[in-house]
Scaffold this motif. Structure first.
Motif, PDB file in Angstrom:
ATOM      1  N   LEU A  73      -6.216  -3.767  -6.911  1.00 49.27           N
ATOM      2  CA  LEU A  73      -7.579  -3.311  -6.639  1.00 49.27           C
ATOM      3  C   LEU A  73      -7.586  -1.978  -5.895  1.00 49.27           C
ATOM      4  N   ARG A  74      -6.489  -1.663  -5.240  1.00 51.25           N
ATOM      5  CA  ARG A  74      -6.403  -0.405  -4.507  1.00 51.25           C
ATOM      6  C   ARG A  74      -5.960   0.743  -5.412  1.00 51.25           C
ATOM      7  N   GLN A  75      -5.423   0.398  -6.568  1.00 52.16           N
ATOM      8  CA  GLN A  75      -4.868   1.408  -7.466  1.00 52.16           C
ATOM      9  C   GLN A  75      -5.781   1.712  -8.644  1.00 52.16           C
ATOM     10  N   THR A  76      -6.930   1.044  -8.696  1.00 49.05           N
ATOM     11  CA  THR A  76      -7.862   1.254  -9.811  1.00 49.05           C
ATOM     12  C   THR A  76      -9.249   1.559  -9.258  1.00 49.05           C
ATOM     13  N   THR A  77     -10.115   2.049 -10.112  1.00 52.99           N
ATOM     14  CA  THR A  77     -11.501   2.284  -9.715  1.00 52.99           C
ATOM     15  C   THR A  77     -12.233   0.957  -9.613  1.00 52.99           C
ATOM     16  N   PRO A  78     -13.293   0.891  -8.822  1.00 51.09           N
ATOM     17  CA  PRO A  78     -14.054  -0.363  -8.721  1.00 51.09           C
ATOM     18  C   PRO A  78     -14.599  -0.794 -10.082  1.00 51.09           C
ATOM     19  N   PRO A  79     -14.772  -2.092 -10.300  1.00 51.07           N
ATOM     20  CA  PRO A  79     -15.377  -2.555 -11.557  1.00 51.07           C
ATOM     21  C   PRO A  79     -16.755  -1.942 -11.746  1.00 51.07           C
ATOM     22  N   ALA A  80     -17.129  -1.746 -13.001  1.00 46.01           N
ATOM     23  CA  ALA A  80     -18.446  -1.167 -13.287  1.00 46.01           C
ATOM     24  C   ALA A  80     -19.559  -2.096 -12.828  1.00 46.01           C
ATOM     25  N   ASN A  81     -19.316  -3.406 -12.954  1.00 44.34           N
ATOM     26  CA  ASN A  81     -20.299  -4.401 -12.535  1.00 44.34           C
ATOM     27  C   ASN A  81     -19.862  -4.974 -11.193  1.00 44.34           C
ATOM     28  N   LEU A  82     -20.638  -4.747 -10.143  1.00 49.69           N
ATOM     29  CA  LEU A  82     -20.295  -5.270  -8.826  1.00 49.69           C
ATOM     30  C   LEU A  82     -21.034  -6.556  -8.498  1.00 49.69           C
ATOM     31  N   ASP A  83     -21.767  -7.105  -9.476  1.00 53.05           N
ATOM     32  CA  ASP A  83     -22.432  -8.397  -9.297  1.00 53.05           C
ATOM     33  C   ASP A  83     -21.421  -9.509  -9.568  1.00 53.05           C
ATOM     34  N   LEU A  84     -20.294  -9.445  -8.850  1.00 56.87           N
ATOM     35  CA  LEU A  84     -19.135 -10.287  -9.137  1.00 56.87           C
ATOM     36  C   LEU A  84     -18.860 -11.254  -7.995  1.00 56.87           C
ATOM     37  N   TRP A  85     -18.237 -12.373  -8.362  1.00 55.74           N
ATOM     38  CA  TRP A  85     -17.694 -13.315  -7.393  1.00 55.74           C
ATOM     39  C   TRP A  85     -16.179 -13.151  -7.371  1.00 55.74           C
ATOM     40  N   LEU A  86     -15.623 -13.018  -6.174  1.00 56.52           N
ATOM     41  CA  LEU A  86     -14.185 -12.876  -5.987  1.00 56.52           C
ATOM     42  C   LEU A  86     -13.693 -14.051  -5.154  1.00 56.52           C
ATOM     43  N   SER A  87     -12.549 -14.622  -5.521  1.00 55.01           N
ATOM     44  CA  SER A  87     -11.934 -15.692  -4.734  1.00 55.01           C
ATOM     45  C   SER A  87     -10.699 -15.155  -4.032  1.00 55.01           C
ATOM     46  N   LEU A  88     -10.598 -15.430  -2.722  1.00 57.37           N
ATOM     47  CA  LEU A  88      -9.453 -15.005  -1.921  1.00 57.37           C
ATOM     48  C   LEU A  88      -8.948 -16.168  -1.072  1.00 57.37           C
ATOM     49  N   VAL A  89      -7.663 -16.146  -0.753  1.00 57.10           N
ATOM     50  CA  VAL A  89      -7.123 -17.047   0.260  1.00 57.10           C
ATOM     51  C   VAL A  89      -7.112 -16.283   1.578  1.00 57.10           C
ATOM     52  N   PRO A  90      -7.007 -16.989   2.713  1.00 61.73           N
ATOM     53  CA  PRO A  90      -7.094 -16.307   4.022  1.00 61.73           C
ATOM     54  C   PRO A  90      -6.120 -15.148   4.190  1.00 61.73           C
ATOM     55  N   ARG A  91      -4.909 -15.265   3.665  1.00 67.03           N
ATOM     56  CA  ARG A  91      -3.935 -14.173   3.808  1.00 67.03           C
ATOM     57  C   ARG A  91      -4.455 -12.893   3.153  1.00 67.03           C
ATOM     58  N   GLN A  92      -5.076 -13.044   1.990  1.00 68.26           N
ATOM     59  CA  GLN A  92      -5.624 -11.873   1.305  1.00 68.26           C
ATOM     60  C   GLN A  92      -6.811 -11.299   2.066  1.00 68.26           C
ATOM     61  N   LEU A  93      -7.616 -12.179   2.644  1.00 68.20           N
ATOM     62  CA  LEU A  93      -8.732 -11.704   3.459  1.00 68.20           C
ATOM     63  C   LEU A  93      -8.221 -10.883   4.629  1.00 68.20           C
ATOM     64  N   GLN A  94      -7.131 -11.336   5.250  1.00 65.77           N
ATOM     65  CA  GLN A  94      -6.523 -10.587   6.346  1.00 65.77           C
ATOM     66  C   GLN A  94      -6.101  -9.194   5.892  1.00 65.77           C
ATOM     67  N   GLN A  95      -5.518  -9.105   4.712  1.00 64.18           N
ATOM     68  CA  GLN A  95      -5.086  -7.808   4.194  1.00 64.18           C
ATOM     69  C   GLN A  95      -6.281  -6.908   3.919  1.00 64.18           C
ATOM     70  N   VAL A  96      -7.348  -7.470   3.411  1.00 66.78           N
ATOM     71  CA  VAL A  96      -8.555  -6.688   3.134  1.00 66.78           C
ATOM     72  C   VAL A  96      -9.157  -6.157   4.427  1.00 66.78           C
ATOM     73  N   LEU A  97      -9.122  -6.952   5.470  1.00 67.80           N
ATOM     74  CA  LEU A  97      -9.678  -6.514   6.749  1.00 67.80           C
ATOM     75  C   LEU A  97      -8.821  -5.437   7.395  1.00 67.80           C
ATOM     76  N   THR A  98      -7.507  -5.506   7.177  1.00 70.45           N
ATOM     77  CA  THR A  98      -6.600  -4.513   7.747  1.00 70.45           C
ATOM     78  C   THR A  98      -6.706  -3.179   7.018  1.00 70.45           C
ATOM     79  N   GLU A  99      -6.788  -3.258   5.682  1.00 71.94           N
ATOM     80  CA  GLU A  99      -6.937  -2.057   4.858  1.00 71.94           C
ATOM     81  C   GLU A  99      -8.187  -2.232   3.990  1.00 71.94           C
ATOM     82  N   PRO A 100      -9.344  -1.902   4.529  1.00 71.06           N
ATOM     83  CA  PRO A 100     -10.606  -2.215   3.853  1.00 71.06           C
ATOM     84  C   PRO A 100     -10.754  -1.551   2.486  1.00 71.06           C
ATOM     85  N   LEU A 101     -11.403  -2.284   1.607  1.00 71.96           N
ATOM     86  CA  LEU A 101     -11.873  -1.755   0.325  1.00 71.96           C
ATOM     87  C   LEU A 101     -13.394  -1.740   0.409  1.00 71.96           C
TER      88      LEU A 101
END
Length: 389
Positions: A145-173
């Motif tokens: 997700l960091r190496q590509t452009t955002p999806p054209a449709n942002l009306d999306l549901w994403l599933s994450l586990v806590p470890r991934q949430l931690q990574q997102v908070l450390t390096e925000p998207l």
């Protein structure tokens, strides 16, 4: 039966949809399994199986009977850490999808999937999109997700586990905050992590579910987390949750698996070792009754690792437990008696089972404190090493 062990998402989907269209029974497998896990699969594998993806040579020891059409066997951990395959069908997976649609009051669900597709947490977002007529965006890892452009449709549901949430908070998207919602499941999510997510205005939806229920049976709706709710939300309409007098969760659901292949469940009520409490109509998870460790969204059973290491001859005694960790949720710690170095034990164990199961810390001790009955003294461990009770 088709054994599907494919790491490429598109190739996985081709195999999955081909099997569904022909009624071929499916067994999902992790292509990164090591010999220990493949041997467990071989023990129940029917003689007339087909392979798709990275499947090593196997000696099937199961029956020669043909499985019913439409069965989908999804791997999960079981007693003593042995793999089990929850028996699902199109009907149970559809029930889970329709229950979520009704709960969210959305006829069409668009999903962004980055979790492994052999996991129920990765498979269900795909099926929600495909079966509801929604858009589906696939990636293998969070880093994609960091190496590509955002999806054209942002009306999306994403599933994450806590470890991934931690990574997102450390390096925000930044564009994640614009998504329809981010389901969080797969393990305990600590309060500091949730408060940081609220500060960054991420549209989390806390959930509760498992492989046996085809994913979530309890979930927050959009906006509830940012309004201050820290529960797992309300029970979805296709499920019922009851608590025992000691707080253990018992489940009835239209999405409940039929059993663990090749056996069926004895009852329509599924007992768990998860403890919870109700506050009104909202469920709050308190923890687990068993020794199961959830690290990075993966179920890890200490008994399995202890048995392997004791059989190795490298140690005399061992006790493995989980400790709170800000990145993984929990980390695996091993106390052991023996002359082997931590590096030697780690190298040996990684040849026997998946790397995610291996302890992050190896602590050599003079002895493991035990009671006269041979059971580990948890009180002594808690005093000396922070072992949870």
């Amino acid at each position: 039966m088709l054994v599907l062990a494919e790491s490429d998402p598109l190739s996985f989907l081709r195999g999955f949809l081909a099997a569904l269209s022909t009624g071929t029974p499916l067994l999902l497998a992790n292509p990164q399994w090591q010999s220990q896990e493949w041997q467990q699969l071989a023990a129940i594998l029917p003689q007339n199986f087909m392979a798709w993806g990275t499947v090593p040579p196997l000696d099937p020891q199961g029956s020669g009977e043909r499985l019913p059409q439409g069965w989908i066997l999804i791997p999960t951990g079981g007693t003593q850490g042995r793999l089990r395959w929850a028996i699902h069908t199109v009907a149970t997976l559809q029930a889970a999808r329709m229950g979520l649609q009704s709960h969210l009051q959305q006829l069409t669900i668009h999903c962004l999937s980055i979790l492994p597709l052999y996991h129920v947490s990765g498979l269900m977002p795909v099926l929600r999109s495909l079966w509801s007529g929604g858009e589906l965006y696939l990636a293998r890892h969070l880093r994609d997700l960091r190496q590509t452009t955002p999806p054209a449709n942002l009306d999306l549901w994403l599933s994450l586990v806590p470890r991934q949430l931690q990574q997102v908070l450390t390096e925000p998207l930044p564009w994640l905050g614009k998504l329809r919602g981010i389901f969080i499941g797969g393990g305990p999510t600590w309060s500091q992590l949730l408060e940081e997510a609220a500060t960054q205005r991420l549209p989390l939806c806390l959930t509760y579910g498992m492989t046996e229920t085809a994913g979530m049976i309890c979930a927050q709706r959009q906006g509830e987390f940012l309004a201050g709710d820290r529960s797992c939300g309300q029970v979805l309409p296709h499920a019922q949750i009851d608590l025992t007098p000691t707080g253990e969760i018992q489940i009835q659901a239209a999405s409940l698996a039929l059993g663990y292949y090749p056996e069926f469940f004895d009852s329509a009520i599924f007992p768990t070792d998860d403890r919870a409490q109700w506050r009104g109509d909202r469920l709050y998870i308190l923890g687990r009754s068993s020794r199961k460790i959830i690290s990075g969204g993966e179920n890890i059973y200490p008994e399995e690792l202890e048995a392997l290491l004791l059989d190795s001859g490298l140690i005399q005694d061992i006790y493995i437990y989980g400790a709170a960790d800000p990145l993984w949720g929990e980390q695996v710690i091993a106390l052991y008696v023996g002359d082997a170095s931590p590096e030697e034990l780690n190298t040996w164990l990684k040849q026997q089972c998946s790397a995610y199961k291996c302890p992050k810390q190896w602590i050599r001790v003079p002895q493991i404190p035990r009671t006269p009955q041979g059971k580990v003294s948890l009180v002594t461990l808690a005093d000396g090493y922070g072992q949870r009770e």
